[in-house]
Write an enzyme that holds these catalytic residues in place. Structure first.
Site, mmCIF file in Angstrom:
data_model
loop_
_atom_site.group_PDB
_atom_site.id
_atom_site.type_symbol
_atom_site.label_atom_id
_atom_site.label_comp_id
_atom_site.label_asym_id
_atom_site.label_seq_id
_atom_site.Cartn_x
_atom_site.Cartn_y
_atom_site.Cartn_z
ATOM 1 N N SER A 143 -1.804 8.255 0.621
ATOM 2 C CA SER A 143 -2.858 7.370 1.099
ATOM 3 C C SER A 143 -2.249 6.275 1.962
ATOM 4 O O SER A 143 -1.075 5.920 1.791
ATOM 5 C CB SER A 143 -3.576 6.736 -0.108
ATOM 6 O OG SER A 143 -4.301 5.586 0.274
ATOM 7 N N TYR A 156 -2.457 1.800 -7.879
ATOM 8 C CA TYR A 156 -2.644 2.998 -7.063
ATOM 9 C C TYR A 156 -1.708 2.968 -5.862
ATOM 10 O O TYR A 156 -1.047 3.961 -5.550
ATOM 11 C CB TYR A 156 -4.099 3.083 -6.610
ATOM 12 C CG TYR A 156 -4.426 4.293 -5.772
ATOM 13 C CD1 TYR A 156 -4.725 5.508 -6.365
ATOM 14 C CD2 TYR A 156 -4.447 4.216 -4.378
ATOM 15 C CE1 TYR A 156 -5.035 6.628 -5.604
ATOM 16 C CE2 TYR A 156 -4.753 5.323 -3.601
ATOM 17 C CZ TYR A 156 -5.047 6.529 -4.215
ATOM 18 O OH TYR A 156 -5.352 7.631 -3.451
ATOM 19 N N LYS A 160 1.430 5.621 -5.019
ATOM 20 C CA LYS A 160 1.501 6.424 -3.797
ATOM 21 C C LYS A 160 2.768 6.126 -3.008
ATOM 22 O O LYS A 160 3.353 7.020 -2.385
ATOM 23 C CB LYS A 160 0.260 6.188 -2.932
ATOM 24 C CG LYS A 160 -1.019 6.773 -3.533
ATOM 25 C CD LYS A 160 -0.927 8.280 -3.716
ATOM 26 C CE LYS A 160 -2.245 8.885 -4.181
ATOM 27 N NZ LYS A 160 -2.145 10.342 -4.424
#
Length: 226
Positions: A143, A156, A160
């Site tokens: 992402s 998050y 990533k």
């Protein structure tokens, strides 16, 4: 004949969103697909769609990718039943908002375990079979938050970023064994994590391209939609 004919593809997070779209697209290109996910009912829905649209019957394995034993058992079962493992799509992910100030340690560890430890465990589990065959294609879904970060999504984003580093490390370690490891950033998709965005099916041609790279193809790279 599809470009993934006679290949076996393991797809995590196959119960919805990009995982479901990829399962259908990979099967349409000839692959035998193995569906991994925590929710059996969602895997069944994906399996029915795969069968309806492609005629192929996938292998369903209810699996929590953050649990070592479950991952090992799933990969061993897939190999025992299908005889090979060619492709791994590390797609399973969770995104739970929370600033660094307010997020709990439990929530942090939960997101890291699914979004980063999960791909590590799955990759580690498939490597012996890929090395034996001197062939493998691993695709890790990333992402833009991995390098931009975003207020309220620290866990998050950090996971990533770690996944991108892990991908480059694996690519360096495994290229001599015929295993290519790459990243894919699909952008914002309309999934259970996002109410708006692109239809996940739009980006699956890119995943097929990465899953069917020729020997000596790019590794340790990132491909983004568009």
């Amino acid at each position: 004949m599809g470009v993934l004919q006679n290949r076996v593809a393991i797809i995590s997070g196959a119960g919805s969103g990009l995982g479901r779209a990829a399962s259908i697209s990979f099967a349409a290109e000839g692959a035998d697909v193995v569906l991994l996910g925590r929710r059996a009912s969602k895997l069944e829905e994906t399996a029915q769609l795969v069968k309806y649209r492609t005629g192929k019957v996938p292998l369903l394995l209810q699996t929590d990718v953050s649990v070592d034993l479950q991952v090992e058992q799933a990969i061993e079962t897939a190999y025992e039943q299908l005889g090979r493992i060619d492709i791994l799509l590390n797609n399973a992910a969770i995104m739970e908002p929370g600033t660094v100030h307010e997020i709990t340690s439990e929530n942090w560890h939960n997101q890291i375990s699914v979004n980063l430890t999960g791909p590590f465990l799955l990759s580690k589990a498939v490597l012996p079979f890929m090395r034996k065959a001197k062939y493998g294609r691993i695709i890790n879904i990333t992402s833009g938050l991995s390098w931009n970060g975003s207020g309220g999504y620290g866990a998050y984003s950090a996971a990533k970023a770690g996944l991108e580093s892990l991908t480059r490390t694996l690519a360096d370690e495994e290229h001599e064994h015929g295993i290519l490891v790459n990243l894919y950033n699909p952008g914002t998709l309309r999934t259970e994590m996002h109410a708006t965005g692109k239809d996940p099916a739009i980006v699956t041609p890119d995943l097929i391209r990465l899953a069917s790279l020729p020997q000596g193809g790019p590794t340790g790279t990132i491909l983004s939609y568009g």
